[in-house]
Design a protein around this motif. Sequence first.
Motif, PDB file in Angstrom:
ATOM      1  N   GLY A 160      -0.484 -10.891 -12.577  1.00 35.25           N
ATOM      2  CA  GLY A 160      -0.377  -9.807 -11.608  1.00 35.25           C
ATOM      3  C   GLY A 160       0.010 -10.276 -10.220  1.00 35.25           C
ATOM      4  O   GLY A 160       0.755  -9.594  -9.505  1.00 35.25           O
ATOM      5  N   LYS A 161      -0.468 -11.441  -9.818  1.00 32.98           N
ATOM      6  CA  LYS A 161      -0.139 -11.976  -8.494  1.00 32.98           C
ATOM      7  C   LYS A 161       1.359 -12.233  -8.346  1.00 32.98           C
ATOM      8  O   LYS A 161       1.904 -12.126  -7.249  1.00 32.98           O
ATOM      9  CB  LYS A 161      -0.916 -13.271  -8.224  1.00 32.98           C
ATOM     10  CG  LYS A 161      -2.308 -13.044  -7.714  1.00 32.98           C
ATOM     11  CD  LYS A 161      -2.258 -12.350  -6.370  1.00 32.98           C
ATOM     12  CE  LYS A 161      -3.600 -12.213  -5.744  1.00 32.98           C
ATOM     13  NZ  LYS A 161      -3.583 -11.443  -4.522  1.00 32.98           N
ATOM     14  N   GLN A 166       3.895  -8.064  -4.853  1.00 31.22           N
ATOM     15  CA  GLN A 166       4.721  -7.531  -3.770  1.00 31.22           C
ATOM     16  C   GLN A 166       5.550  -6.327  -4.193  1.00 31.22           C
ATOM     17  O   GLN A 166       5.923  -5.504  -3.369  1.00 31.22           O
ATOM     18  CB  GLN A 166       5.634  -8.620  -3.219  1.00 31.22           C
ATOM     19  CG  GLN A 166       6.648  -9.135  -4.226  1.00 31.22           C
ATOM     20  CD  GLN A 166       7.429 -10.317  -3.669  1.00 31.22           C
ATOM     21  OE1 GLN A 166       7.242 -10.703  -2.527  1.00 31.22           O
ATOM     22  NE2 GLN A 166       8.300 -10.878  -4.475  1.00 31.22           N
ATOM     23  N   TYR A 167       5.834  -6.225  -5.481  1.00 27.38           N
ATOM     24  CA  TYR A 167       6.650  -5.111  -5.969  1.00 27.38           C
ATOM     25  C   TYR A 167       5.804  -3.884  -6.319  1.00 27.38           C
ATOM     26  O   TYR A 167       6.336  -2.786  -6.424  1.00 27.38           O
ATOM     27  CB  TYR A 167       7.432  -5.538  -7.216  1.00 27.38           C
ATOM     28  CG  TYR A 167       8.267  -6.771  -6.989  1.00 27.38           C
ATOM     29  CD1 TYR A 167       9.387  -6.740  -6.164  1.00 27.38           C
ATOM     30  CD2 TYR A 167       7.920  -7.985  -7.577  1.00 27.38           C
ATOM     31  CE1 TYR A 167      10.148  -7.878  -5.939  1.00 27.38           C
ATOM     32  CE2 TYR A 167       8.678  -9.125  -7.360  1.00 27.38           C
ATOM     33  CZ  TYR A 167       9.787  -9.065  -6.538  1.00 27.38           C
ATOM     34  OH  TYR A 167      10.528 -10.195  -6.320  1.00 27.38           O
ATOM     35  N   ILE A 168       4.517  -4.079  -6.502  1.00 30.23           N
ATOM     36  CA  ILE A 168       3.693  -3.022  -7.071  1.00 30.23           C
ATOM     37  C   ILE A 168       2.596  -2.535  -6.123  1.00 30.23           C
ATOM     38  O   ILE A 168       1.932  -1.552  -6.405  1.00 30.23           O
ATOM     39  CB  ILE A 168       3.073  -3.516  -8.395  1.00 30.23           C
ATOM     40  CG1 ILE A 168       4.189  -3.927  -9.358  1.00 30.23           C
ATOM     41  CG2 ILE A 168       2.229  -2.469  -9.056  1.00 30.23           C
ATOM     42  CD1 ILE A 168       3.723  -4.536 -10.639  1.00 30.23           C
ATOM     43  N   VAL A 169       2.413  -3.175  -4.984  1.00 29.99           N
ATOM     44  CA  VAL A 169       1.288  -2.873  -4.113  1.00 29.99           C
ATOM     45  C   VAL A 169       1.222  -1.391  -3.706  1.00 29.99           C
ATOM     46  O   VAL A 169       0.127  -0.855  -3.525  1.00 29.99           O
ATOM     47  CB  VAL A 169       1.279  -3.817  -2.887  1.00 29.99           C
ATOM     48  CG1 VAL A 169       2.352  -3.451  -1.889  1.00 29.99           C
ATOM     49  CG2 VAL A 169      -0.083  -3.836  -2.235  1.00 29.99           C
ATOM     50  N   PHE A 193      -6.979  -6.518 -11.092  1.00 29.65           N
ATOM     51  CA  PHE A 193      -7.690  -7.241 -10.037  1.00 29.65           C
ATOM     52  C   PHE A 193      -6.724  -7.860  -9.027  1.00 29.65           C
ATOM     53  O   PHE A 193      -7.032  -7.943  -7.843  1.00 29.65           O
ATOM     54  CB  PHE A 193      -8.568  -8.341 -10.626  1.00 29.65           C
ATOM     55  CG  PHE A 193      -9.840  -7.854 -11.263  1.00 29.65           C
ATOM     56  CD1 PHE A 193     -10.266  -6.544 -11.149  1.00 29.65           C
ATOM     57  CD2 PHE A 193     -10.623  -8.731 -11.995  1.00 29.65           C
ATOM     58  CE1 PHE A 193     -11.434  -6.104 -11.738  1.00 29.65           C
ATOM     59  CE2 PHE A 193     -11.803  -8.317 -12.579  1.00 29.65           C
ATOM     60  CZ  PHE A 193     -12.211  -7.006 -12.458  1.00 29.65           C
ATOM     61  N   ALA A 194      -5.566  -8.310  -9.492  1.00 24.91           N
ATOM     62  CA  ALA A 194      -4.582  -8.910  -8.582  1.00 24.91           C
ATOM     63  C   ALA A 194      -4.124  -7.903  -7.533  1.00 24.91           C
ATOM     64  O   ALA A 194      -3.891  -8.252  -6.384  1.00 24.91           O
ATOM     65  CB  ALA A 194      -3.382  -9.435  -9.369  1.00 24.91           C
ATOM     66  N   PHE A 195      -4.003  -6.646  -7.918  1.00 19.28           N
ATOM     67  CA  PHE A 195      -3.535  -5.613  -6.998  1.00 19.28           C
ATOM     68  C   PHE A 195      -4.646  -5.108  -6.084  1.00 19.28           C
ATOM     69  O   PHE A 195      -4.380  -4.594  -5.010  1.00 19.28           O
ATOM     70  CB  PHE A 195      -2.946  -4.432  -7.774  1.00 19.28           C
ATOM     71  CG  PHE A 195      -1.876  -4.833  -8.737  1.00 19.28           C
ATOM     72  CD1 PHE A 195      -0.903  -5.763  -8.395  1.00 19.28           C
ATOM     73  CD2 PHE A 195      -1.850  -4.306 -10.004  1.00 19.28           C
ATOM     74  CE1 PHE A 195       0.074  -6.134  -9.291  1.00 19.28           C
ATOM     75  CE2 PHE A 195      -0.871  -4.670 -10.905  1.00 19.28           C
ATOM     76  CZ  PHE A 195       0.096  -5.589 -10.546  1.00 19.28           C
TER      77      PHE A 195
END
Length: 186
Positions: free
Chosen positions: A58-59, A63-66, A123-125
């Motif tokens: 996810g990390k 940047q594309y999904i935040v 969790f990454a987001f």
Amino acid sequence: MGVAELFLIGVGLSMDAFAVSVCKGLTMPKTRWKQAAVTALFFGGFQALMPLAGWALGKQFEQYIVSVDHWIAFLLLGWIGGKMIWDALHGGEDACKAGFDLKELFVLAVATSIDALAVGVTFAFLQVSILPAAALIGCTTFMISLVGVWTGRRFGGKLKDKAALAGGVILCLIGLKILLEHLGML
């Protein structure tokens, strides 16, 4: 995300492992604590490792999904929880095979922790501190799986579908809470 929410996610994720642990307990002529501990270690270990793998994945795409992360969390947790509810109500796969085989236990541990991979992506987001979160999920699953083996041996398979149903509901509610918080409704 607070410790209480992480603990509830850990409980929700561990319900599949609990159900399989109950089945493993059913197949034991008497409770063998070494086998129960190995079973719990497999399930707890994979439930801790999979969120780490999902988080790392996810990390890479953060940047594309935040801007839509709350929707992703809502959809992933809803899908995982919904599948658990569906399986509980419609008789999902039965993992109650007699015997104690480490290869089978490995496959079951991977199968019951796939949902934790998706939660790790979430969790990454959500900017969750991954190491404590993964450790909490793993420890929670370890303890619940240990109790599951004992419960299966003691009380039989009456609880496994109820556990999966409860876990599914918990995950759906947490996904809804994340969405509502982001939309400013909570």
